[in-house]
Motif scaffolding. Structure first.
Motif, PDB file in Angstrom:
ATOM      1  N   GLU A   1       1.173  -1.113  -0.286  1.00 37.26           N
ATOM      2  CA  GLU A   1      -0.305  -0.033   0.214  1.00 37.26           C
ATOM      3  C   GLU A   1       0.853   1.217  -0.156  1.00 37.26           C
ATOM      4  OE1 GLU A   1      -3.252  -0.110  -0.793  1.00 37.26           O
ATOM      5  OE2 GLU A   1      -3.078  -1.947  -1.341  1.00 37.26           O
ATOM      6  N   ALA A   2       2.343   1.010   0.896  1.00 40.36           N
ATOM      7  CA  ALA A   2       2.847   2.146   0.482  1.00 40.36           C
ATOM      8  C   ALA A   2       3.805   2.661  -0.230  1.00 40.36           C
ATOM      9  CB  ALA A   2       3.980   1.870   1.654  1.00 40.36           C
ATOM     10  N   VAL A   3       4.070   1.572  -1.701  1.00 40.30           N
ATOM     11  CA  VAL A   3       4.033   1.970  -2.585  1.00 40.30           C
ATOM     12  C   VAL A   3       2.627   2.250  -3.379  1.00 40.30           C
ATOM     13  CG1 VAL A   3       5.141   0.565  -4.706  1.00 40.30           C
ATOM     14  CG2 VAL A   3       5.861   0.259  -2.688  1.00 40.30           C
ATOM     15  N   LEU A   4       2.150   2.040  -3.485  1.00 38.97           N
ATOM     16  CA  LEU A   4       0.753   2.113  -4.273  1.00 38.97           C
ATOM     17  C   LEU A   4       0.647   3.262  -4.248  1.00 38.97           C
ATOM     18  CD1 LEU A   4      -1.329  -1.290  -4.443  1.00 38.97           C
ATOM     19  CD2 LEU A   4      -0.065  -0.355  -6.157  1.00 38.97           C
TER      20      LEU A   4
ATOM     21  N   GLU B   1      -5.590  -1.351  -9.286  1.00 44.50           N
ATOM     22  CA  GLU B   1      -5.612  -2.563  -8.457  1.00 44.50           C
ATOM     23  C   GLU B   1      -5.142  -3.790  -9.207  1.00 44.50           C
ATOM     24  OE1 GLU B   1      -7.012  -3.284  -6.427  1.00 44.50           O
ATOM     25  OE2 GLU B   1      -7.484  -1.459  -5.010  1.00 44.50           O
ATOM     26  N   GLY B   2      -4.887  -2.665 -10.706  1.00 44.30           N
ATOM     27  CA  GLY B   2      -3.978  -4.047 -11.387  1.00 44.30           C
ATOM     28  C   GLY B   2      -2.653  -4.222 -11.130  1.00 44.30           C
ATOM     29  N   VAL B   3      -1.996  -3.481 -10.332  1.00 44.27           N
ATOM     30  CA  VAL B   3      -0.613  -3.613  -9.480  1.00 44.27           C
ATOM     31  C   VAL B   3      -1.107  -4.194  -8.973  1.00 44.27           C
ATOM     32  CG1 VAL B   3       1.295  -2.152  -9.179  1.00 44.27           C
ATOM     33  CG2 VAL B   3       0.152  -1.366 -11.284  1.00 44.27           C
ATOM     34  N   ARG B   4      -1.607  -3.807  -7.827  1.00 48.86           N
ATOM     35  CA  ARG B   4      -2.117  -4.679  -6.261  1.00 48.86           C
ATOM     36  C   ARG B   4      -2.296  -6.550  -7.182  1.00 48.86           C
ATOM     37  NH1 ARG B   4      -5.740  -2.014  -4.640  1.00 48.86           N
ATOM     38  NH2 ARG B   4      -4.602  -0.791  -2.729  1.00 48.86           N
ATOM     39  N   ASP B   5      -3.085  -6.907  -8.140  1.00 48.88           N
ATOM     40  CA  ASP B   5      -3.230  -7.858  -8.166  1.00 48.88           C
ATOM     41  C   ASP B   5      -1.965  -8.982  -9.156  1.00 48.88           C
ATOM     42  OD1 ASP B   5      -4.994 -10.212  -8.861  1.00 48.88           O
ATOM     43  OD2 ASP B   5      -4.232  -9.814 -11.063  1.00 48.88           O
TER      44      ASP B   5
ATOM     45  N   ARG C   1       2.147   5.865  -4.266  1.00 54.94           N
ATOM     46  CA  ARG C   1       3.409   6.674  -5.238  1.00 54.94           C
ATOM     47  C   ARG C   1       2.599   7.115  -6.298  1.00 54.94           C
ATOM     48  NH1 ARG C   1       6.183   4.452  -0.619  1.00 54.94           N
ATOM     49  NH2 ARG C   1       7.446   5.381   0.225  1.00 54.94           N
ATOM     50  N   MET C   2       1.593   6.533  -7.015  1.00 54.44           N
ATOM     51  CA  MET C   2       1.195   5.431  -7.973  1.00 54.44           C
ATOM     52  C   MET C   2      -0.178   6.222  -8.403  1.00 54.44           C
ATOM     53  SD  MET C   2       2.075   1.385  -9.055  1.00 54.44           S
ATOM     54  CE  MET C   2       3.253   1.217  -8.267  1.00 54.44           C
ATOM     55  N   THR C   3      -0.539   7.046  -9.654  1.00 55.54           N
ATOM     56  CA  THR C   3      -1.727   7.653  -9.625  1.00 55.54           C
ATOM     57  C   THR C   3      -2.408   6.013 -10.192  1.00 55.54           C
ATOM     58  OG1 THR C   3      -1.069   6.846 -12.381  1.00 55.54           O
ATOM     59  CG2 THR C   3      -0.265   9.708 -11.854  1.00 55.54           C
ATOM     60  N   GLU C   4      -3.561   6.793 -10.404  1.00 56.68           N
ATOM     61  CA  GLU C   4      -4.662   5.398 -10.576  1.00 56.68           C
ATOM     62  C   GLU C   4      -4.486   4.961 -10.789  1.00 56.68           C
ATOM     63  OE1 GLU C   4      -6.953   4.819  -7.621  1.00 56.68           O
ATOM     64  OE2 GLU C   4      -6.643   6.407  -6.510  1.00 56.68           O
ATOM     65  N   ASP C   5      -4.239   5.502 -12.694  1.00 59.28           N
ATOM     66  CA  ASP C   5      -4.081   4.525 -13.638  1.00 59.28           C
ATOM     67  C   ASP C   5      -2.747   4.007 -14.399  1.00 59.28           C
ATOM     68  OD1 ASP C   5      -3.411   7.481 -14.198  1.00 59.28           O
ATOM     69  OD2 ASP C   5      -4.235   7.597 -15.919  1.00 59.28           O
ATOM     70  N   VAL C   6      -1.997   4.104 -13.196  1.00 62.96           N
ATOM     71  CA  VAL C   6      -0.821   3.826 -13.670  1.00 62.96           C
ATOM     72  C   VAL C   6      -0.360   2.660 -14.834  1.00 62.96           C
ATOM     73  CG1 VAL C   6      -0.351   2.055 -11.818  1.00 62.96           C
ATOM     74  CG2 VAL C   6       1.956   3.898 -12.377  1.00 62.96           C
ATOM     75  N   ALA C   7       0.810   3.047 -15.384  1.00 66.78           N
ATOM     76  CA  ALA C   7       0.550   1.394 -16.818  1.00 66.78           C
ATOM     77  C   ALA C   7       2.322   0.924 -15.907  1.00 66.78           C
ATOM     78  CB  ALA C   7       0.921   2.140 -17.804  1.00 66.78           C
ATOM     79  N   TRP C   8       2.165  -0.176 -15.074  1.00 64.29           N
ATOM     80  CA  TRP C   8       2.889  -1.141 -14.859  1.00 64.29           C
ATOM     81  C   TRP C   8       3.768  -2.495 -15.643  1.00 64.29           C
ATOM     82  CZ3 TRP C   8       5.986   1.277 -10.713  1.00 64.29           C
ATOM     83  CH2 TRP C   8       6.561   0.557 -10.250  1.00 64.29           C
ATOM     84  N   PRO C   9       4.534  -2.654 -15.606  1.00 66.41           N
ATOM     85  CA  PRO C   9       5.803  -3.340 -16.168  1.00 66.41           C
ATOM     86  C   PRO C   9       5.079  -4.411 -16.082  1.00 66.41           C
ATOM     87  CG  PRO C   9       7.177  -2.527 -15.789  1.00 66.41           C
ATOM     88  CD  PRO C   9       5.996  -1.164 -15.507  1.00 66.41           C
ATOM     89  N   ASN C  10       4.827  -5.862 -16.399  1.00 64.42           N
ATOM     90  CA  ASN C  10       4.767  -7.256 -15.448  1.00 64.42           C
ATOM     91  C   ASN C  10       5.789  -8.224 -15.905  1.00 64.42           C
ATOM     92  OD1 ASN C  10       4.063  -9.792 -15.273  1.00 64.42           O
ATOM     93  ND2 ASN C  10       1.607  -9.453 -15.762  1.00 64.42           N
ATOM     94  N   GLY C  11       6.916  -7.198 -15.436  1.00 67.81           N
ATOM     95  CA  GLY C  11       8.246  -8.463 -15.865  1.00 67.81           C
ATOM     96  C   GLY C  11       8.157  -9.284 -15.407  1.00 67.81           C
ATOM     97  N   TRP C  12       6.867 -10.381 -15.014  1.00 70.29           N
ATOM     98  CA  TRP C  12       6.639 -11.948 -14.566  1.00 70.29           C
ATOM     99  C   TRP C  12       6.447 -12.461 -15.839  1.00 70.29           C
ATOM    100  CZ3 TRP C  12       2.750 -14.002 -11.274  1.00 70.29           C
ATOM    101  CH2 TRP C  12       3.082 -15.319 -11.012  1.00 70.29           C
ATOM    102  N   GLU C  13       5.911 -11.882 -16.453  1.00 68.33           N
ATOM    103  CA  GLU C  13       4.421 -12.681 -17.190  1.00 68.33           C
ATOM    104  C   GLU C  13       3.958 -12.098 -19.157  1.00 68.33           C
ATOM    105  OE1 GLU C  13       0.646 -13.917 -14.136  1.00 68.33           O
ATOM    106  OE2 GLU C  13       1.330 -11.758 -14.466  1.00 68.33           O
ATOM    107  N   GLY C  14       4.799 -10.450 -18.489  1.00 70.56           N
ATOM    108  CA  GLY C  14       5.043 -10.387 -20.204  1.00 70.56           C
ATOM    109  C   GLY C  14       4.000  -8.918 -19.712  1.00 70.56           C
ATOM    110  N   GLY C  15       3.981  -7.877 -20.600  1.00 66.98           N
ATOM    111  CA  GLY C  15       3.066  -6.929 -20.680  1.00 66.98           C
ATOM    112  C   GLY C  15       2.672  -5.745 -20.180  1.00 66.98           C
ATOM    113  N   TYR C  16       2.058  -5.478 -19.948  1.00 66.48           N
ATOM    114  CA  TYR C  16       1.568  -4.563 -18.416  1.00 66.48           C
ATOM    115  C   TYR C  16       0.198  -4.319 -17.869  1.00 66.48           C
ATOM    116  CZ  TYR C  16       5.663  -1.323 -20.480  1.00 66.48           C
ATOM    117  OH  TYR C  16       6.378  -0.962 -20.777  1.00 66.48           O
ATOM    118  N   VAL C  17       0.159  -4.211 -16.945  1.00 70.33           N
ATOM    119  CA  VAL C  17      -1.330  -3.921 -15.652  1.00 70.33           C
ATOM    120  C   VAL C  17      -1.225  -2.767 -15.604  1.00 70.33           C
ATOM    121  CG1 VAL C  17      -0.263  -5.791 -15.042  1.00 70.33           C
ATOM    122  CG2 VAL C  17      -0.240  -3.856 -13.664  1.00 70.33           C
TER     123      VAL C  17
END
Length: 111
Positions: free
Chosen positions: A11-14, A36-40, A16-32
């Motif tokens: 939560e402390a990291v989230l 909520e997408g980053v949390r999941d 620091r992000m905008t509600e519509d943040v685009a975050w790389p999915n370095g594990w499975e590929g693509g973006y989240v």
């Protein structure tokens, strides 16, 4: 932020992000997308992997982004990979900011 990430204070990291943040999915590929997408993504990732990232250098680039050179070590948490180092490398995290919050991040190879 990196201390909070490594300590799994999600939560402390989230915050620091905008509600519509685009975050790389370095594990499975693509973006989240979105907090909520980053949390999941992190919830699923942290159930099987233990990523630790230590910033080595932080500087702005010519496009107004923040570039963070990080040492990334990822260990497995489950099955045959439990406790084993899966990744040990240097990468660059490139952040786009908006209104003082992270609006997006990209992962690039270290130069």
């Amino acid at each position: 932020m990196y201390r909070d990430f490594n300590a799994r204070r999600m939560e402390a990291v989230l915050e620091r992000m905008t509600e519509d943040v685009a975050w790389p999915n370095g594990w499975e590929g693509g973006y989240v997308y979105g907090r909520e997408g980053v949390r999941d993504y992190w919830t699923r990732q942290w159930a099987v992997l233990d990523p630790q990232v230590e910033p080595v250098r932080i500087e702005p680039d010519e496009q107004g982004r923040w570039v963070v050179e990080v040492h990334q070590v990822v260990r497995g948490l489950a099955g045959e990979q439990a406790g084993q180092v899966i990744v040990d490398t240097m990468v660059r995290h490139v952040y786009r900011m908006r209104d003082g919050l992270i609006a997006g991040m990209e992962i690039e190879p270290s130069s």
